[in-house]
Write an enzyme that holds these catalytic residues in place. Structure first.
Site, PDB file in Angstrom:
ATOM      1  CD  GLU A   1       9.546  13.767  10.682  1.00 35.97           C
ATOM      2  OE1 GLU A   1       8.394  13.331  10.841  1.00 35.97           O
ATOM      3  OE2 GLU A   1      10.482  13.093  10.214  1.00 35.97           O
TER       4      GLU A   1
ATOM      5  CD  GLU B   1      12.666   0.945   9.885  1.00 38.95           C
ATOM      6  OE1 GLU B   1      13.326   1.897  10.336  1.00 38.95           O
ATOM      7  OE2 GLU B   1      12.978  -0.236  10.063  1.00 38.95           O
TER       8      GLU B   1
ATOM      9  CE  LYS C   1      -1.939   2.890   2.026  1.00 33.85           C
ATOM     10  NZ  LYS C   1      -1.778   4.310   1.642  1.00 33.85           N
TER      11      LYS C   1
ATOM     12  CB  CYS D   1      12.843   9.843   7.732  1.00 36.05           C
ATOM     13  SG  CYS D   1      13.879   8.709   6.789  1.00 36.05           S
TER      14      CYS D   1
HETATM   15  P1  NAD Z   1       2.112   8.852   7.069  1.00 32.70           P
HETATM   16  O1  NAD Z   1       2.321   8.230   8.396  1.00 32.70           O
HETATM   17  O2  NAD Z   1       1.112   9.913   6.918  1.00 32.70           O
HETATM   18  O3  NAD Z   1       1.680   7.700   6.013  1.00 32.70           O
HETATM   19  C1  NAD Z   1       2.485   6.566   5.765  1.00 32.70           C
HETATM   20  C2  NAD Z   1       1.636   5.474   5.137  1.00 32.70           C
HETATM   21  O4  NAD Z   1       0.682   5.001   6.095  1.00 32.70           O
HETATM   22  C3  NAD Z   1       0.828   5.920   3.927  1.00 32.70           C
HETATM   23  O5  NAD Z   1       0.822   4.883   2.978  1.00 32.70           O
HETATM   24  C4  NAD Z   1      -0.564   6.118   4.532  1.00 32.70           C
HETATM   25  O6  NAD Z   1      -1.612   6.012   3.589  1.00 32.70           O
HETATM   26  C5  NAD Z   1      -0.614   4.991   5.527  1.00 32.70           C
HETATM   27  N1  NAD Z   1      -1.578   5.153   6.628  1.00 32.70           N
HETATM   28  C6  NAD Z   1      -2.101   6.297   7.133  1.00 32.70           C
HETATM   29  N2  NAD Z   1      -2.913   6.021   8.174  1.00 32.70           N
HETATM   30  C7  NAD Z   1      -2.899   4.678   8.354  1.00 32.70           C
HETATM   31  C8  NAD Z   1      -3.504   3.783   9.287  1.00 32.70           C
HETATM   32  N3  NAD Z   1      -4.313   4.231  10.241  1.00 32.70           N
HETATM   33  N4  NAD Z   1      -3.232   2.473   9.180  1.00 32.70           N
HETATM   34  C9  NAD Z   1      -2.401   2.000   8.224  1.00 32.70           C
HETATM   35  N5  NAD Z   1      -1.796   2.798   7.308  1.00 32.70           N
HETATM   36  C10 NAD Z   1      -2.042   4.118   7.369  1.00 32.70           C
HETATM   37  O7  NAD Z   1       3.551   9.317   6.572  1.00 32.70           O
HETATM   38  P2  NAD Z   1       3.944  10.193   5.296  1.00 32.70           P
HETATM   39  O8  NAD Z   1       3.475  11.580   5.490  1.00 32.70           O
HETATM   40  O9  NAD Z   1       3.596   9.479   4.026  1.00 32.70           O
HETATM   41  O10 NAD Z   1       5.543  10.141   5.400  1.00 32.70           O
HETATM   42  C11 NAD Z   1       6.292  11.035   6.161  1.00 32.70           C
HETATM   43  C12 NAD Z   1       6.725  10.437   7.458  1.00 32.70           C
HETATM   44  O11 NAD Z   1       7.432   9.227   7.230  1.00 32.70           O
HETATM   45  C13 NAD Z   1       7.687  11.324   8.215  1.00 32.70           C
HETATM   46  O12 NAD Z   1       7.366  11.315   9.584  1.00 32.70           O
HETATM   47  C14 NAD Z   1       9.030  10.665   7.989  1.00 32.70           C
HETATM   48  O13 NAD Z   1      10.001  10.941   8.969  1.00 32.70           O
HETATM   49  C15 NAD Z   1       8.657   9.244   7.956  1.00 32.70           C
HETATM   50  N6  NAD Z   1       9.676   8.468   7.263  1.00 32.70           N
HETATM   51  C16 NAD Z   1      10.446   7.614   7.991  1.00 32.70           C
HETATM   52  C17 NAD Z   1      11.448   6.894   7.361  1.00 32.70           C
HETATM   53  C18 NAD Z   1      12.297   5.923   8.117  1.00 32.70           C
HETATM   54  O14 NAD Z   1      12.964   5.134   7.501  1.00 32.70           O
HETATM   55  N7  NAD Z   1      12.285   5.944   9.435  1.00 32.70           N
HETATM   56  C19 NAD Z   1      11.654   7.046   5.989  1.00 32.70           C
HETATM   57  C20 NAD Z   1      10.842   7.932   5.280  1.00 32.70           C
HETATM   58  C21 NAD Z   1       9.848   8.643   5.931  1.00 32.70           C
END
Ligand code: NAD
Length: 492
Positions: free
Chosen positions: A396, A265, A191, A299
């Site tokens: 962040e 992550e 997803k 991130c």
């Molecule tokens: P997000 O948490 O909004 O969404 C991530 C994914 O989760 C998307 O596919 C979203 O549709 C899905 N999602 C949302 N709600 C959900 C739920 N209730 N249950 C299951 N899935 C759900 O994150 P984003 O805005 O896409 O990405 C940015 C964030 O990701 C930042 O906080 C960044 O630091 C983090 N990030 C971390 C890493 C790492 O390796 N640690 C790498 C890249 C990004």
């Protein structure tokens, strides 16, 4: 400086030939309720496609297909080498189509094309190559436990893995889950982030072309409902999630209800420490690069800059002089370093943090620069002299914003660096070898850079401490995450 959009806009790649449906059991199909949503180009705001909005029913259908492919199909029964060969074929196709993948990623995310070409497309392919090769090393161990007993271990896949990925590095972070999960013999339902699904659609086509059997890799585009449905589903054995800490916490809680294995992550607020003995010119360049890469939607961004007091003014002056000249502009212009943010909500979030800093009397250096008139742009900004407890220092921002503060001693620097809820990355700039290793050991972060920032390799694991999550991606550790260990004990 590439600020005149009209002059730098080049022709956009077309998404006409791309399947924009769900990929389930080897077939492209619409969402059960026929729902779709539009995807836009962050550089122009133009619509670039309309993809299927997968929901609960679609997630359930994809899980059923992945379950069947695992329980009744041959994927987990292939030798790891045979699976590896298919992943290597997928990597070769990704290399062959690297320019197309790079363009698609830039179109969808707003990434400068230069970086999509040298980072995103090749790294995604390399991840499939790495885990395709590493598959051959999946093996158990015989353990001597006595003359009348044979004891050995088997490494086995978990079963169905739900891979849920974020918007900022769609192709790379999908590869870091899908490649090791498949190498280990699992089947996958992926997803991708709601706003950036384009590269996943193309990679799904390439995986099929490479010989990944029907049902082994499934793709459900859509929003949180589809993600949550996957996490809740009892037939899913493992969730590999990358995203924000808030959503990761919810995913861990939901996954806990069925006690499935969950890897999360999450976000970061990483400290970059500049000691007075550092190469100053290099440290200034590194500090900027650490926060402008991917328009700060990284991130691992070095978003907190801790500068030892004797060189504080010099470093702040150096960044203040250079930051306004980092080229901001159209992602398809070859000299662009900072492209648009992926969407309007990300711009609003960055602006709200910078506005809060200004309201508290902090100078926002670089913020007044001229930006392209259309598209989702923000100016790279330095916030000097911030308080360590301010919201924009603790939370962040996920944009090109550096919060800088002075420190006096090594102990104080380590304490400040470790003083947020996060623990994803950290870095230090110093000429003192002993201090480098001492400080690196004391920092509570999954990866520490010395005299550099953001240098990554598929062989080098990374992941979180604290609220940045748990689990490791990349390296052999990234494959281990997807493997059970079973012990077999035989009386002889
Ligand atoms: P997000 O948490 O909004 O969404 C991530 C994914 O989760 C998307 O596919 C979203 O549709 C899905 N999602 C949302 N709600 C959900 C739920 N209730 N249950 C299951 N899935 C759900 O994150 P984003 O805005 O896409 O990405 C940015 C964030 O990701 C930042 O906080 C960044 O630091 C983090 N990030 C971390 C890493 C790492 O390796 N640690 C790498 C890249 C990004």
């Amino acid at each position: 400086m590439a600020t005149e959009t009209a002059a730098t806009l080049t022709e956009r790649p077309s998404t006409d030939g791309l399947h924009q449906q769900l990929f389930i059991d080897g077939e492209w199909e619409p969402a059960a309720d026929g729902g779709t949503y539009e995807i836009t180009d962050p550089g122009t705001g133009a619509t670039i496609g309309a993809v299927a909005r997968g929901g609960e029913q679609d997630a359930a259908r994809a899980v059923a297909a992945a379950r069947r492919a695992f329980d009744e199909g041959g994927w987990p029964l292939l030798t790891p080498r045979e699976r590896g060969r298919i992943l290597l074929a997928a990597a070769a196709l990704m290399r062959e189509h690297a320019e197309e993948l790079a363009q698609l990623e830039s179109l969808d995310v707003g990434k400068p094309i230069t970086f999509s070409r040298i980072v995103d497309a090749p790294t995604a392919a390399e991840t499939f190559e790495y885990y395709g090769s590493l598959a051959a090393g999946i093996e158990g161990a015989a353990r001597p436990v006595g003359a009348d007993t044979l004891s050995y271990t088997r490494r086995e896949p978990y079963g169905v893995v739900a891979a849920i990925t974020p918007f900022n590095f769609p192709m790379i972070l999908s590869a870091t889950k899908v490649a090791p999960a498949l190498a280990a013999g699992n089947t996958v339902v992926h997803k991708p982030a709601e706003e950036t699904p384009m590269s996943a659609l193309r990679v799904a086509e390439l995986l099929q072309e490479a010989g990944v059997p029907a049902g082994v890799y499934n793709l459900v585009t859509g929003g949180p409902e589809a993600g949550a449905a996957l996490v809740r589903d009892r037939r899913v054995d493992m969730v590999a999630f990358t995203g924000s800490t808030a959503v990761g916490r919810e995913v861990a809680r939901l996954g806990g209800e069925t006690l499935k294995r969950v890897m999360v992550e999450l976000g970061g607020k990483s400290a970059n420490i500049v000691f007075a003995d550092a190469d100053l010119e290099g440290a200034i360049q590194t500090a900027i690069q650490a926060v402008v890469f991917n328009t700060g939607q990284f991130c691992l961004a070095g978003s907190r800059l801790l500068i030892q007091r004797p060189i504080y003014d010099q470093v702040v002056a150096g960044i203040s002089a250079a930051l306004p000249h980092v080229p901001v502009g159209d992602p398809f212009a070859p000299d662009t370093v900072i492209g648009p943010m992926a969407g309007p909500k990300h711009v609003a979030k960055v602006n709200s943090f910078v506005d809060a800093a200004i309201a508290e009397g902090v100078e926002a250096v670089g913020r007044d620069r001229e930006l392209p008139s259309e598209g989702q742009y923000v100016a790279p900004t330095l916030l000097p002299g911030v308080s360590p407890s301010a919201s924009y220092v603790q939370q962040e921002i996920f944009g090109p914003v550096i919060a800088a503060m002075p420190f006096d001693t090594e102990e104080e620097a380590v304490a400040l660096a470790n003083s947020t809820d996060y623990g994803l990355a950290a870095g230090l700039q110093t000429a003192d070898l002993r201090r480098a290793h001492r400080t690196a050991a004391a920092l509570r972060a999954g990866i520490v850079w010395v005299n550099t920032w953001g240098r990554m390799d598929v062989a080098v694991p990374f992941g979180g401490y604290n609220q940045s999550g748990y689990g490791r991606e990349n390296g052999p550790e990234g494959l281990d995450e997807y493997l059970h260990t079973k012990s077999i004990v035989v009386a002889l």
